[in-house]
Design a protein around this motif. Structure first.
Motif, PDB file in Angstrom:
ATOM      1  N   THR A 274       0.768  -1.374  -0.002  1.00 20.28           N
ATOM      2  CA  THR A 274       0.088  -0.073  -0.100  1.00 20.28           C
ATOM      3  C   THR A 274       0.775   1.136   0.140  1.00 20.28           C
ATOM      4  OG1 THR A 274      -0.186  -0.211   2.493  1.00 20.28           O
ATOM      5  CG2 THR A 274      -1.876  -1.134   1.103  1.00 20.28           C
ATOM      6  N   ASP A 275       2.096   1.190   0.632  1.00 25.65           N
ATOM      7  CA  ASP A 275       2.796   2.422   0.637  1.00 25.65           C
ATOM      8  C   ASP A 275       4.012   2.158  -0.128  1.00 25.65           C
ATOM      9  OD1 ASP A 275       4.265   0.671   1.975  1.00 25.65           O
ATOM     10  OD2 ASP A 275       4.850   2.034   3.609  1.00 25.65           O
ATOM     11  N   LYS A 276       4.059   1.519  -1.110  1.00 24.27           N
ATOM     12  CA  LYS A 276       5.355   1.266  -1.993  1.00 24.27           C
ATOM     13  C   LYS A 276       5.556   2.562  -2.977  1.00 24.27           C
ATOM     14  CE  LYS A 276       6.824  -2.805  -0.537  1.00 24.27           C
ATOM     15  NZ  LYS A 276       7.984  -3.212   0.085  1.00 24.27           N
ATOM     16  N   LEU A 277       4.487   2.849  -3.495  1.00 23.81           N
ATOM     17  CA  LEU A 277       4.520   3.863  -4.298  1.00 23.81           C
ATOM     18  C   LEU A 277       3.424   5.272  -3.807  1.00 23.81           C
ATOM     19  CD1 LEU A 277       3.983   1.807  -7.913  1.00 23.81           C
ATOM     20  CD2 LEU A 277       5.875   3.028  -6.960  1.00 23.81           C
ATOM     21  N   SER A 278       2.797   5.159  -3.089  1.00 24.95           N
ATOM     22  CA  SER A 278       1.910   6.097  -2.381  1.00 24.95           C
ATOM     23  C   SER A 278       1.692   6.015  -1.077  1.00 24.95           C
ATOM     24  CB  SER A 278       0.490   6.286  -3.295  1.00 24.95           C
ATOM     25  OG  SER A 278      -0.426   7.079  -2.708  1.00 24.95           O
ATOM     26  N   SER A 279       1.726   6.939  -0.339  1.00 27.82           N
ATOM     27  CA  SER A 279       1.688   7.032   0.954  1.00 27.82           C
ATOM     28  C   SER A 279       0.377   7.146   1.355  1.00 27.82           C
ATOM     29  CB  SER A 279       2.562   8.343   1.941  1.00 27.82           C
ATOM     30  OG  SER A 279       2.101   9.468   1.419  1.00 27.82           O
ATOM     31  N   GLU A 280      -0.444   7.678   0.546  1.00 26.48           N
ATOM     32  CA  GLU A 280      -1.817   8.177   0.476  1.00 26.48           C
ATOM     33  C   GLU A 280      -2.660   6.852   0.471  1.00 26.48           C
ATOM     34  OE1 GLU A 280      -2.474  12.586  -0.989  1.00 26.48           O
ATOM     35  OE2 GLU A 280      -2.790  10.891  -2.456  1.00 26.48           O
ATOM     36  N   LEU A 281      -2.380   5.894  -0.144  1.00 20.91           N
ATOM     37  CA  LEU A 281      -2.907   4.443  -0.237  1.00 20.91           C
ATOM     38  C   LEU A 281      -3.099   3.742   0.971  1.00 20.91           C
ATOM     39  CD1 LEU A 281      -4.698   2.482  -1.831  1.00 20.91           C
ATOM     40  CD2 LEU A 281      -2.375   1.595  -3.032  1.00 20.91           C
ATOM     41  N   LYS A 282      -1.924   3.939   1.611  1.00 18.83           N
ATOM     42  CA  LYS A 282      -1.655   3.088   3.122  1.00 18.83           C
ATOM     43  C   LYS A 282      -2.771   3.860   3.978  1.00 18.83           C
ATOM     44  CE  LYS A 282       1.393   1.428   6.777  1.00 18.83           C
ATOM     45  NZ  LYS A 282       2.894   1.192   7.023  1.00 18.83           N
ATOM     46  N   LYS A 283      -2.648   5.150   4.106  1.00 15.69           N
ATOM     47  CA  LYS A 283      -3.339   6.056   5.018  1.00 15.69           C
ATOM     48  C   LYS A 283      -4.777   5.712   4.643  1.00 15.69           C
ATOM     49  CE  LYS A 283      -0.142   9.756   5.367  1.00 15.69           C
ATOM     50  NZ  LYS A 283       0.492  10.868   4.948  1.00 15.69           N
ATOM     51  N   ILE A 284      -5.358   5.686   3.314  1.00 17.22           N
ATOM     52  CA  ILE A 284      -6.606   5.395   3.001  1.00 17.22           C
ATOM     53  C   ILE A 284      -6.983   3.938   3.573  1.00 17.22           C
ATOM     54  CG2 ILE A 284      -8.453   5.215   1.265  1.00 17.22           C
ATOM     55  CD1 ILE A 284      -6.805   7.254  -0.523  1.00 17.22           C
ATOM     56  N   THR A 285      -6.290   3.080   3.431  1.00 17.19           N
ATOM     57  CA  THR A 285      -6.606   1.757   3.624  1.00 17.19           C
ATOM     58  C   THR A 285      -6.877   1.534   5.284  1.00 17.19           C
ATOM     59  OG1 THR A 285      -5.458   0.773   1.987  1.00 17.19           O
ATOM     60  CG2 THR A 285      -5.965  -0.650   3.864  1.00 17.19           C
ATOM     61  N   GLU A 286      -5.896   2.313   5.973  1.00 16.65           N
ATOM     62  CA  GLU A 286      -5.962   2.269   7.490  1.00 16.65           C
ATOM     63  C   GLU A 286      -7.193   3.033   7.969  1.00 16.65           C
ATOM     64  OE1 GLU A 286      -1.451   1.975   9.014  1.00 16.65           O
ATOM     65  OE2 GLU A 286      -2.056   3.807   8.043  1.00 16.65           O
ATOM     66  N   ALA A 287      -7.517   4.102   7.123  1.00 15.90           N
ATOM     67  CA  ALA A 287      -8.672   4.981   7.735  1.00 15.90           C
ATOM     68  C   ALA A 287      -9.850   4.445   7.479  1.00 15.90           C
ATOM     69  CB  ALA A 287      -8.587   6.576   6.990  1.00 15.90           C
ATOM     70  N   SER A 288      -9.994   3.778   6.301  1.00 14.99           N
ATOM     71  CA  SER A 288     -11.285   2.940   5.708  1.00 14.99           C
ATOM     72  C   SER A 288     -11.589   1.692   6.782  1.00 14.99           C
ATOM     73  CB  SER A 288     -11.194   2.435   4.469  1.00 14.99           C
ATOM     74  OG  SER A 288     -11.085   3.505   3.197  1.00 14.99           O
ATOM     75  N   ASN A 289     -10.426   0.882   6.957  1.00  9.51           N
ATOM     76  CA  ASN A 289     -10.494   0.127   8.044  1.00  9.51           C
ATOM     77  C   ASN A 289     -11.078   0.392   9.583  1.00  9.51           C
ATOM     78  OD1 ASN A 289     -10.089  -2.722   9.139  1.00  9.51           O
ATOM     79  ND2 ASN A 289      -8.686  -1.817  10.388  1.00  9.51           N
ATOM     80  N   LYS A 290     -10.433   1.602   9.886  1.00 11.43           N
ATOM     81  CA  LYS A 290     -10.912   2.031  11.071  1.00 11.43           C
ATOM     82  C   LYS A 290     -12.393   2.527  11.026  1.00 11.43           C
ATOM     83  CE  LYS A 290      -9.655   5.550  14.622  1.00 11.43           C
ATOM     84  NZ  LYS A 290      -8.564   6.606  14.764  1.00 11.43           N
ATOM     85  N   GLU A 291     -12.725   3.075  10.206  1.00  8.59           N
ATOM     86  CA  GLU A 291     -14.274   3.726  10.147  1.00  8.59           C
ATOM     87  C   GLU A 291     -15.027   2.594   9.900  1.00  8.59           C
ATOM     88  OE1 GLU A 291     -17.156   6.701  10.034  1.00  8.59           O
ATOM     89  OE2 GLU A 291     -15.206   6.671  10.572  1.00  8.59           O
ATOM     90  N   TYR A 292     -14.940   1.698   9.193  1.00 12.56           N
ATOM     91  CA  TYR A 292     -15.935   0.445   8.589  1.00 12.56           C
ATOM     92  C   TYR A 292     -15.850  -1.004   9.126  1.00 12.56           C
ATOM     93  CZ  TYR A 292     -17.479   4.455   5.881  1.00 12.56           C
ATOM     94  OH  TYR A 292     -17.798   5.765   5.333  1.00 12.56           O
ATOM     95  N   THR A 293     -14.395  -1.550   9.028  1.00 12.62           N
ATOM     96  CA  THR A 293     -14.306  -2.583   9.161  1.00 12.62           C
ATOM     97  C   THR A 293     -13.764  -3.455  10.671  1.00 12.62           C
ATOM     98  OG1 THR A 293     -12.580  -2.642   7.696  1.00 12.62           O
ATOM     99  CG2 THR A 293     -14.734  -3.420   6.806  1.00 12.62           C
TER     100      THR A 293
END
Length: 525
Positions: free
Chosen positions: A419-438
């Motif tokens: 998730t953060d190999k090319l974009s730090s934002e993708l990892k942040k979105i993954t973590e935020a989405s998980n915290k919010e929903y799953t």
């Protein structure tokens, strides 16, 4: 008064945000255990025969995905079709017929062949038994024997020794290089240009028992099937047979492997034996054109529709073997394929109800991943939409089980790789989405470049990442049934599988609807 004006602005904003979140959750909840189980039960059934590349089951799987995409109302992005044929070629050694004295022998059961030559016919009325096949100044079993164009049989282990075990060739207790190297005697015998070599050793029976009649379908690679200029590396076929089978041939000359060894140890005099028997075969390497397709369905976005998010999962697995053994591939990757279908259905329903994504989403069932990530490699080399406009690839590959690492502990997890190999934002979105929903444990262990599994490089997302596209691989981990016939639907943890599908849905929703495309701000190993 100032506070009142502030509230008047804030309340609509909060209301709008709440509505958006409610809509997002509403469509995520269309992904259910019941619908996921229905898809996966079908895709991993006997009817789909393990979804092998170049096999009928693989064709059925591609057709199933396309029919589902059609039912969701997805657009056909490949010149009016869901299918992007992947130019593949299968290179396999095939034994079309093989008989001794009219009795049919079965490749993988009675023998196995090591060779690399075009298909040709073999015919002989005798087999020349050359013992150990040793060509040494002090013990040359081929001396004065012309084997060019003939069929020979050799014992591919050992050498003559005296009663104390001393080598006749070295005159010492140490065995000679002829005894320790099976490759050497075949290599030297091949230089004499025989038509074929029957080779026997004590190891062959064990190898055949492990094979259980199962032969691989050969090597599959990208290509159009026109590879006629192959570099032939082993023109003389080596036909490996057990000692028991060799004894059946030698019985026609009133000897056996053991009798030969005893006589050689006594006399140290090499002597060839002619075995009168008929041998007919047709065998060799065939290059076959395959065209297993990637299956593409497009959900067109709104104001940012020219930007594309790829949601992918490979549908192929190990298929069915000649003996009828099926590798169902329920987890690998029936589960990821189902994830792609479920997300496609949920996003399609959102669009039908006026809540469609801003960016377009390209759902892809990828072909031939098990053959070397070939479907994704073909797409990234022959993209339907410009890769410059492709903002992310979210790949689902094995999301249905509990892996060895988590089996005794927390089952509420997912591995998110890259998730953060090319974009730090993708990892942040993954973590935020998980915290919010799953609310799962998001395990980033496999991002460690020193991890011996190197999983970041082993699934289809990697071909997109190599093109500079932020890519993530969602994965539930390895287990003992990986690539075995025991990867069956009854072992899937469907509640966890659905939870993982929903996380990818939420990550996709966020990327599809945010104002800016993902920033490419890193290049990690």
């Amino acid at each position: 008064m100032k506070k009142l004006f502030s509230l008047l602005f804030i309340i609509p904003a909060l209301y709008s945000c709440s509505i958006a979140q409610n809509a997002q959750q509403k469509y995520a909840d269309l992904i259910t255990v019941e619908s996921s189980k229905k898809h996966l039960t079908t895709l991993s059934s006997v009817e789909f025969e393990g979804r092998g590349t170049g096999q009928e089951g693989g064709r059925k799987a591609a057709e199933y995905i396309a029919n589902e995409f059609k039912s969701y109302g997805l657009a056909t992005p490949v010149n009016g079709s869901f299918y992007q044929p992947v130019a593949l070629q299968q290179i396999a050694y095939q034994v079309e017929n093989f008989s001794i004295d009219g009795d049919t022998w079965v490749n993988g059961k009675d023998f196995y062949v090591q060779a690399d030559h075009d298909v040709r016919d073999f015919s002989a009325n005798e087999i020349i038994f050359v013992g150990y096949g040793i060509q040494h100044a002090d013990y040359n079993e081929l001396n004065g024997i012309d084997v060019k164009g003939k069929v020979v049989l050799l014992i591919n282990e050992g050498e003559p020794t005296d009663a104390t075990g001393k080598s006749h060739i070295t005159k010492e207790n140490n065995k000679s290089e002829w005894s320790s190297s099976r490759f050497k005697r075949v290599q030297e015998l091949t230089k004499l240009q025989p038509a074929a070599i029957f080779s026997t050793s004590s190891q062959v029976a064990e190898t055949l028992a492990k094979m259980k009649g199962r032969l691989t379908g050969g090597r599959v690679m990208l290509g159009d099937g026109s590879n006629t200029n192959r570099n032939i590396t082993q023109a003389v076929p080596v036909i490996n047979i057990s000692v028991a089978t060799a004894d059946q041939l030698l019985a026609k000359a009133n000897t056996s492997v053991e009798k030969f060894k005893e006589a050689a140890n006594r006399s140290f005099k090499p002597s060839a034996v002619q075995i009168k028997t008929s041998f007919l075969a047709s065998m060799g390497v065939k290059v076959e054109k395959l065209s297993d397709p990637n299956v593409l369905g497009l959900l067109e976005g709104s104001d940012l529709k020219d930007e594309i998010i790829v949601v992918s999962g490979h549908y192929d697995h190990d298929g069915i073997l000649p003996d009828g053994t099926i590798f169902p591939g329920a987890d690998d990757n029936g589960s990821g394929t189902v994830g792609v279908l479920e997300l496609a259905r949920a996003f399609s329903q959102a669009k039908k109800e006026g809540k469609g994504p801003r960016r377009s989403i390209l759902f892809i069932g990828l072909a031939a991943e098990e053959k070397g990530l070939l479907g994704s490699k073909y797409y990234t080399e022959n993209p339907i939409f410009p890769l410059a406009n492709t903002v992310a690839c979210l790949n689902l590959d094995m999301i249905g089980r509990i892996d060895d690492k988590h089996l005794a502990g927390n089952h509420n997890y997912i591995h998110a790789i890259g998730t953060d190999k090319l974009s730090s934002e993708l990892k942040k979105i993954t973590e935020a989405s998980n915290k919010e929903y799953t609310q799962m444990e998001v395990d980033f262990t496999y991002d460690d470049p020193k991890d011996p599994m190197r999983l970041y490089y082993r699934s289809d997302h990697y071909n997109f990442a190599q093109k500079g596209i932020p890519s993530a691989f969602f994965f539930s981990g390895l287990h003992p049934d990986y690539h075995t016939p025991n990867d069956t639907v009854d072992k899937i943890d469907f509640p966890m599988m659905v939870k993982r599908e929903k996380l990818v849905f939420h990550v996709t929703w966020e990327i599809a609807n945010r104002a800016q495309r993902l920033t490419v701000d890193s290049n990690k190993e």
